[in-house]
Design a protein around this motif. Structure first.
Motif, mmCIF file in Angstrom:
data_model
loop_
_atom_site.group_PDB
_atom_site.id
_atom_site.type_symbol
_atom_site.label_atom_id
_atom_site.label_comp_id
_atom_site.label_asym_id
_atom_site.label_seq_id
_atom_site.Cartn_x
_atom_site.Cartn_y
_atom_site.Cartn_z
ATOM 1 N N LYS A 50 0.837 -1.208 0.000
ATOM 2 C CA LYS A 50 0.000 0.000 0.000
ATOM 3 C C LYS A 50 0.875 1.263 0.000
ATOM 4 N N GLN A 51 1.911 1.257 0.845
ATOM 5 C CA GLN A 51 2.808 2.429 0.911
ATOM 6 C C GLN A 51 3.551 2.616 -0.404
ATOM 7 N N LEU A 52 3.967 1.499 -1.022
ATOM 8 C CA LEU A 52 4.694 1.603 -2.298
ATOM 9 C C LEU A 52 3.770 2.148 -3.382
ATOM 10 N N ALA A 53 2.514 1.694 -3.365
ATOM 11 C CA ALA A 53 1.547 2.174 -4.362
ATOM 12 C C ALA A 53 1.273 3.663 -4.167
ATOM 13 N N ARG A 54 1.186 4.079 -2.904
ATOM 14 C CA ARG A 54 0.950 5.511 -2.618
ATOM 15 C C ARG A 54 2.085 6.377 -3.144
ATOM 16 N N ALA A 55 3.315 5.874 -2.976
ATOM 17 C CA ALA A 55 4.493 6.633 -3.449
ATOM 18 C C ALA A 55 4.449 6.783 -4.965
ATOM 19 N N GLU A 57 1.619 6.706 -6.840
ATOM 20 C CA GLU A 57 0.499 7.635 -7.101
ATOM 21 C C GLU A 57 0.918 9.091 -6.950
ATOM 22 N N LYS A 58 1.731 9.343 -5.901
ATOM 23 C CA LYS A 58 2.161 10.720 -5.626
ATOM 24 C C LYS A 58 3.314 11.160 -6.505
ATOM 25 N N GLY A 59 3.808 10.260 -7.347
ATOM 26 C CA GLY A 59 4.922 10.598 -8.235
ATOM 27 C C GLY A 59 6.257 10.632 -7.504
ATOM 28 N N LYS A 60 6.298 10.049 -6.286
ATOM 29 C CA LYS A 60 7.565 10.055 -5.535
ATOM 30 C C LYS A 60 8.474 8.903 -5.964
ATOM 31 N N SER A 61 7.870 7.888 -6.610
ATOM 32 C CA SER A 61 8.710 6.824 -7.181
ATOM 33 C C SER A 61 8.015 6.277 -8.424
ATOM 34 N N THR A 120 13.822 -2.757 20.328
ATOM 35 C CA THR A 120 13.098 -2.471 21.572
ATOM 36 C C THR A 120 13.025 -0.973 21.841
ATOM 37 N N SER A 121 11.904 -0.547 22.430
ATOM 38 C CA SER A 121 11.698 0.866 22.771
ATOM 39 C C SER A 121 12.279 1.178 24.132
ATOM 40 N N SER A 122 12.423 0.159 24.973
ATOM 41 C CA SER A 122 12.735 0.459 26.367
ATOM 42 C C SER A 122 13.487 -0.633 27.114
ATOM 43 N N LEU A 141 18.799 -1.250 17.466
ATOM 44 C CA LEU A 141 18.527 -0.344 16.333
ATOM 45 C C LEU A 141 17.092 0.117 16.545
ATOM 46 N N HIS A 142 16.928 1.316 17.070
ATOM 47 C CA HIS A 142 15.595 1.771 17.456
ATOM 48 C C HIS A 142 15.046 2.746 16.425
ATOM 49 N N TYR A 143 14.026 2.283 15.708
ATOM 50 C CA TYR A 143 13.365 3.082 14.667
ATOM 51 C C TYR A 143 12.153 3.779 15.271
ATOM 52 N N PHE A 144 11.636 4.760 14.537
ATOM 53 C CA PHE A 144 10.485 5.544 14.997
ATOM 54 C C PHE A 144 9.349 5.428 13.995
ATOM 55 N N ASN A 145 8.166 5.515 14.498
ATOM 56 C CA ASN A 145 6.946 5.279 13.723
ATOM 57 C C ASN A 145 6.435 6.578 13.073
ATOM 58 N N PRO A 146 6.188 6.633 11.781
ATOM 59 C CA PRO A 146 6.384 5.589 10.779
ATOM 60 C C PRO A 146 7.849 5.509 10.321
ATOM 61 N N ALA A 147 8.374 4.273 10.321
ATOM 62 C CA ALA A 147 9.801 4.078 10.032
ATOM 63 C C ALA A 147 10.170 4.595 8.641
ATOM 64 N N GLN A 148 9.197 4.588 7.728
ATOM 65 C CA GLN A 148 9.488 5.059 6.364
ATOM 66 C C GLN A 148 9.753 6.557 6.339
ATOM 67 N N VAL A 149 9.215 7.274 7.324
ATOM 68 C CA VAL A 149 9.254 8.738 7.293
ATOM 69 C C VAL A 149 10.242 9.315 8.319
ATOM 70 N N MET A 150 10.275 8.759 9.518
ATOM 71 C CA MET A 150 11.063 9.376 10.591
ATOM 72 C C MET A 150 12.553 9.177 10.326
ATOM 73 N N VAL A 191 15.194 9.285 23.046
ATOM 74 C CA VAL A 191 13.877 9.836 22.684
ATOM 75 C C VAL A 191 12.791 9.436 23.672
ATOM 76 N N ASN A 192 12.677 8.156 23.979
ATOM 77 C CA ASN A 192 11.592 7.753 24.878
ATOM 78 C C ASN A 192 11.819 8.228 26.312
ATOM 79 N N ARG A 193 13.087 8.442 26.673
ATOM 80 C CA ARG A 193 13.379 8.998 27.996
ATOM 81 C C ARG A 193 12.694 10.362 28.158
HETATM 82 N N1 3HC Z 1 4.403 5.096 5.763
HETATM 83 C C1 3HC Z 1 5.012 5.771 4.795
HETATM 84 N N2 3HC Z 1 4.839 7.088 4.589
HETATM 85 C C2 3HC Z 1 3.988 7.724 5.411
HETATM 86 C C3 3HC Z 1 3.321 7.075 6.455
HETATM 87 C C4 3HC Z 1 3.556 5.686 6.604
HETATM 88 N N3 3HC Z 1 2.971 4.974 7.565
HETATM 89 N N4 3HC Z 1 2.564 7.972 7.117
HETATM 90 C C5 3HC Z 1 2.758 9.159 6.519
HETATM 91 N N5 3HC Z 1 3.632 9.001 5.495
HETATM 92 C C6 3HC Z 1 4.147 10.045 4.609
HETATM 93 C C7 3HC Z 1 3.080 10.541 3.680
HETATM 94 O O1 3HC Z 1 3.024 9.744 2.517
HETATM 95 C C8 3HC Z 1 3.520 11.955 3.387
HETATM 96 O O2 3HC Z 1 4.532 11.971 2.389
HETATM 97 P P1 3HC Z 1 4.677 13.239 1.408
HETATM 98 O O3 3HC Z 1 4.799 14.464 2.264
HETATM 99 O O4 3HC Z 1 5.926 12.951 0.647
HETATM 100 O O5 3HC Z 1 3.446 13.231 0.578
HETATM 101 C C9 3HC Z 1 4.206 12.399 4.686
HETATM 102 O O6 3HC Z 1 4.532 11.186 5.385
HETATM 103 C C10 3HC Z 1 3.290 13.235 5.520
HETATM 104 O O7 3HC Z 1 2.099 12.500 5.750
HETATM 105 P P2 3HC Z 1 0.634 13.113 5.742
HETATM 106 O O8 3HC Z 1 0.589 14.300 4.830
HETATM 107 O O9 3HC Z 1 -0.338 12.003 5.515
HETATM 108 O O10 3HC Z 1 0.383 13.529 7.231
HETATM 109 P P3 3HC Z 1 1.205 14.485 8.170
HETATM 110 O O11 3HC Z 1 1.813 15.633 7.463
HETATM 111 O O12 3HC Z 1 0.309 14.706 9.313
HETATM 112 O O13 3HC Z 1 2.427 13.562 8.668
HETATM 113 C C11 3HC Z 1 3.369 12.113 10.214
HETATM 114 C C12 3HC Z 1 2.229 12.338 9.264
HETATM 115 C C13 3HC Z 1 4.683 11.986 9.450
HETATM 116 C C14 3HC Z 1 3.099 10.785 10.921
HETATM 117 C C15 3HC Z 1 3.463 13.322 11.214
HETATM 118 O O14 3HC Z 1 2.205 13.561 11.770
HETATM 119 C C16 3HC Z 1 4.457 13.132 12.319
HETATM 120 O O15 3HC Z 1 5.658 13.306 12.140
HETATM 121 N N6 3HC Z 1 3.965 12.768 13.525
HETATM 122 C C17 3HC Z 1 4.806 12.514 14.674
HETATM 123 C C18 3HC Z 1 5.299 11.092 14.599
HETATM 124 C C19 3HC Z 1 6.202 10.765 15.733
HETATM 125 O O16 3HC Z 1 6.469 11.522 16.649
HETATM 126 N N7 3HC Z 1 6.717 9.526 15.684
HETATM 127 C C20 3HC Z 1 7.569 8.997 16.734
HETATM 128 C C21 3HC Z 1 6.736 8.228 17.688
HETATM 129 S S1 3HC Z 1 7.689 7.585 19.015
HETATM 130 C C22 3HC Z 1 8.254 6.127 18.441
HETATM 131 O O17 3HC Z 1 7.959 5.666 17.366
HETATM 132 C C23 3HC Z 1 9.186 5.407 19.363
HETATM 133 C C24 3HC Z 1 8.580 4.149 19.873
HETATM 134 O O18 3HC Z 1 9.568 3.474 20.614
HETATM 135 C C25 3HC Z 1 7.380 4.383 20.735
#
Ligand code: 3HC
Length: 295
Positions: A50-55, A57-61, A120-122, A141-150, A191-193
């Motif tokens: 789904k994420q790959l298809a969205r990318a 659609e948006k012309g990002k890939s 692990t987060s903690s 190796l601690h990733y943040f949600n969403p891992a594709q974006v953070m 970060v979680n601290r």
């Molecule tokens: N997978 C892939 N890409 C995603 C995605 C996902 N699940 N969710 C959002 N995106 C992409 C969108 O495609 C979009 O890309 P584009 O700008 O290139 O078009 C971009 O992220 C922005 O998404 P949206 O426009 O839909 O929505 P927002 O602008 O509101 O952004 C967000 C969404 C990136 C999640 C933003 O709200 C955000 O940064 N929130 C804070 C998230 C955060 O703090 N995460 C850390 C949590 S703590 C943690 O993970 C640690 C653990 O141990 C608990």
């Protein structure tokens, strides 16, 4: 000197695992992602598709790029398919017992020179390293949600981690285009601290009537420039995950700021785990989230 990584195993295709697998495949690695059963695997791979298809659609890939990424990801329910991985990252449920049992089993199957990593987060990384059969080749190796974006990956060195394994993990995270920040093996890392007491304090502020759920969230977005308000973020991380993290941190530090607020405890008893269960501080059953009237 960092070890060469070509094939990456990811354990768990849930909220974090599917993203970790996708990011590794996007960086050109061969990826094997393992789930407990076919249904969970299908859900996880479906999320990636789904994420790959969205990318696309948006012309990002391009479609070709998306197909190539998908082609590098193999799904399995059998640990043996990870035998020749150079790096194995676990993103299963945040239960120490489950992780320990898994590593013991994997150590018998996976080539001895492979590096093991926990997302692990903690939990203390050393507790897993100690039973892994390869404590010098074990890191966090601690990733943040969403891992594709953070952008961030915390790279955790525990007392047994070798220089080579640590360099391998740092290099791997950077090769994915992430900002790799080294941290010590202390509950919550960096970060979680800081983030967890903030989220818990938002719940306490709500309990004390400082503002409504929506008001607290809107205030932090508009007043502190956060992309999400704290209660939306708590729902996004998962209230069950937040509950497990704060329990571990409370156990470790014995400080009130890490204790579960009563509202969180009650919500978890009700099965309200946040966005993933459709109900948390917000109700996600409609088109747009609305405040949960039940809390
Ligand atoms: N997978 C892939 N890409 C995603 C995605 C996902 N699940 N969710 C959002 N995106 C992409 C969108 O495609 C979009 O890309 P584009 O700008 O290139 O078009 C971009 O992220 C922005 O998404 P949206 O426009 O839909 O929505 P927002 O602008 O509101 O952004 C967000 C969404 C990136 C999640 C933003 O709200 C955000 O940064 N929130 C804070 C998230 C955060 O703090 N995460 C850390 C949590 S703590 C943690 O993970 C640690 C653990 O141990 C608990």
């Amino acid at each position: 000197m960092a070890q060469q990584i070509e094939k990456v195993g990811v354990l768990g295709a849930g909220l974090m695992g599917h993203g970790i697998a996708q990011v590794a495949a996007q960086a050109g690695y061969q990826v094997v992602v393992r789930e407990v059963d076919e249904a969970a695997l299908k859900r996880g791979i479906g999320r990636i598709e789904k994420q790959l298809a969205r990318a696309v659609e948006k012309g990002k890939s391009t479609q070709e790029e998306a197909d190539a990424v998908r082609g590098r990801i193999q799904g399995t329910i059998d640990y043996r398919d990870l035998a020749d991985c150079d790096l194995v990252i676990e993103a299963i449920t945040e239960s120490l017992q489950a992780k320990l049992e898994m590593w013991k089993e994997l150590n018998e199957i996976i080539k001895p020179e492979a590096v093991f990593a926990t997302n692990t987060s903690s939990l203390a990384v050393i507790d897993q390293a100690a039973v892994s059969g390869r404590p010098s080749r074990f890191v966090g190796l601690h990733y943040f949600n969403p891992a594709q974006v953070m952008k961030l990956v915390e790279v955790v060195r525990c007392v047994t981690t070798s220089d080579e394994a640590f360099a391998t993990a740092m290099e791997f995270a950077r090769s994915e285009g992430k900002l790799a920040i080294p941290t010590k093996d202390k509950a919550g890392f960096i970060v979680n601290r800081l983030l967890v007491p903030y989220l818990l304090d938002a719940v306490r502020a709500y309990e004390e009537g400082v503002g409504s759920v929506g008001e607290i969230d809107e205030a932090m977005k508009a007043g502190a420039g956060h992309p999400m308000g704290p209660l939306t973020l708590a729902d996004f991380v998962g209230l069950d995950t937040l509950g497990s993290i704060c329990d571990v941190m409370f156990d470790e530090f014995r400080e009130r700021r890490f204790a579960r607020p009563p509202t969180l405890r009650k919500m978890l008893s009700a099965g309200w785990f946040g966005r993933k269960s459709g109900m948390g501080f917000y109700d996600y059953s409609g088109e747009t989230p609305t405040e949960n009237p039940g809390i």
